[in-house]
Scaffold this active site. Structure first.
Site, PDB file in Angstrom:
ATOM      1  N   ASN A   1       0.826  -1.204   0.000  1.00  0.00           N
ATOM      2  CA  ASN A   1       0.000   0.000   0.000  1.00  0.00           C
ATOM      3  C   ASN A   1       0.860   1.255   0.000  1.00  0.00           C
ATOM      4  O   ASN A   1       1.938   1.279   0.594  1.00  0.00           O
ATOM      5  CB  ASN A   1      -0.930   0.009   1.223  1.00  0.00           C
ATOM      6  CG  ASN A   1      -1.838  -1.210   1.238  1.00  0.00           C
ATOM      7  OD1 ASN A   1      -2.176  -1.757   0.195  1.00  0.00           O
ATOM      8  ND2 ASN A   1      -2.231  -1.644   2.421  1.00  0.00           N
TER       9      ASN A   1
ATOM     10  N   HIS B   1       5.740  -0.256  -2.923  1.00  0.00           N
ATOM     11  CA  HIS B   1       5.250   0.452  -4.116  1.00  0.00           C
ATOM     12  C   HIS B   1       5.277   1.973  -3.980  1.00  0.00           C
ATOM     13  O   HIS B   1       4.613   2.670  -4.738  1.00  0.00           O
ATOM     14  CB  HIS B   1       3.838  -0.040  -4.453  1.00  0.00           C
ATOM     15  CG  HIS B   1       3.797  -1.489  -4.822  1.00  0.00           C
ATOM     16  ND1 HIS B   1       2.662  -2.264  -4.726  1.00  0.00           N
ATOM     17  CD2 HIS B   1       4.781  -2.321  -5.272  1.00  0.00           C
ATOM     18  CE1 HIS B   1       2.940  -3.506  -5.109  1.00  0.00           C
ATOM     19  NE2 HIS B   1       4.209  -3.561  -5.438  1.00  0.00           N
TER      20      HIS B   1
ATOM     21  N   PRO C   1      -9.592 -16.074   0.643  1.00  0.00           N
ATOM     22  CA  PRO C   1      -8.224 -16.595   0.494  1.00  0.00           C
ATOM     23  C   PRO C   1      -8.104 -17.596  -0.648  1.00  0.00           C
ATOM     24  O   PRO C   1      -8.896 -18.526  -0.754  1.00  0.00           O
ATOM     25  CB  PRO C   1      -7.968 -17.273   1.844  1.00  0.00           C
ATOM     26  CG  PRO C   1      -9.334 -17.661   2.334  1.00  0.00           C
ATOM     27  CD  PRO C   1     -10.270 -16.598   1.840  1.00  0.00           C
ATOM     28  N   ALA C   2      -7.140 -17.367  -1.517  1.00  0.00           N
ATOM     29  CA  ALA C   2      -6.883 -18.302  -2.613  1.00  0.00           C
ATOM     30  C   ALA C   2      -5.833 -19.305  -2.159  1.00  0.00           C
ATOM     31  O   ALA C   2      -4.847 -19.556  -2.839  1.00  0.00           O
ATOM     32  CB  ALA C   2      -6.416 -17.534  -3.843  1.00  0.00           C
TER      33      ALA C   2
ATOM     34  N   ALA D   1      -9.823  -7.962   7.532  1.00  0.00           N
ATOM     35  CA  ALA D   1      -8.665  -7.648   8.369  1.00  0.00           C
ATOM     36  C   ALA D   1      -9.081  -7.185   9.762  1.00  0.00           C
ATOM     37  O   ALA D   1      -8.469  -7.570  10.763  1.00  0.00           O
ATOM     38  CB  ALA D   1      -7.806  -6.581   7.697  1.00  0.00           C
TER      39      ALA D   1
END
EC number: 2.3.1.286
Length: 225
Positions: free
Chosen positions: A87, A104, A197-198, A212
């Site tokens: 973020n 980032h 969730p993957a 969260a």
């Protein structure tokens, strides 16, 4: 003191009102992401890019850290904690966490288009004509598509030494951030918190299928027992 590394993505900030990176149609606030998040987009239309990030910056200054951001701070009572975030907001800092790596970039900073190391704290709009000490235009201090991720090596080093890994609000499907998982020690416990969730639980992988704000306080409480 054991080391905890926390990897955070858009999901943790979304609950504070920060819009996620892009919508299901691939647009970001109505823009193709390459128009506003690439060196090519900047060269083509710097006014559009500056306006886009000026609006994001205003939005950021209007929101506050949420329960998840605040809960992570408590881990510092018992552990050496580093947060590695995808973020560009400052919500971890405002919540009180001490050690944060922004993969980032940071929305509340500007940098020279001539020297990437010349970085300024910046809370106002960046305008055409705002320049660095060498009179080069300032741009958002954001890592755009196609640019190097300068903090990646530091993040890899931290993950490789961590004793516990917590992943919050990120699919861990986007590279290079997703590659960080490859650097953890084999038996490092991983706590994965995401409403979708993957990933499935196994051995030292604990999955919390929750937002969260719900899952992070539970994991923090468990680790502080």
């Amino acid at each position: 003191m054991e080391k905890i590394t926390v990897l955070t993505g858009a999901g943790i900030s979304a609950e504070s009102g920060i819009k996620t990176f892009r919508d299901a149609d691939g647009l970001w606030e109505g823009h193709n992401v390459m128009e506003v998040a690439s060196p090519e987009g900047w060269l083509k239309n710097p006014s559009l890019v500056l306006d886009f990030y000026n609006k994001r910056r205003k939005q950021l200054l209007a929101v506050t850290p949420n329960t998840a951001h605040k809960a992570l701070v408590n881990l510092e009572h018992k552990y050496q904690v580093t947060i590695i975030t995808q973020n560009v907001d400052d919500l971890h800092e405002r919540a009180g966490s001490s050690h944060i790596i922004h993969l980032h970039g940071e929305l509340l900073k500007a940098r020279s288009t001539h020297n990437p190391q010349e970085i300024y704290e910046w809370k106002n709009d960046i305008k055409l004509g705002d320049v660095c000490t060498k009179k080069h235009q300032l741009r958002p201090h954001i890592v755009w598509f196609g640019e190097e991720v300068p903090m990646l090596d530091a993040a890899i080093e931290i993950v490789s030494q961590t004793d516990i890994l917590i992943i919050i609000g990120t699919s861990m499907q986007v590279y290079p951030a997703a590659s960080l998982l490859h650097y953890k020690k084999t038996n490092t416990p991983v706590y994965f918190i995401d409403p979708n969730p993957a990933i499935t639980p196994k051995n030292n992988l604990f999955v919390y299928k929750e937002k969260a704000s719900l899952g992070v306080p539970k994991v923090v409480a468990k680790l502080l027992e």
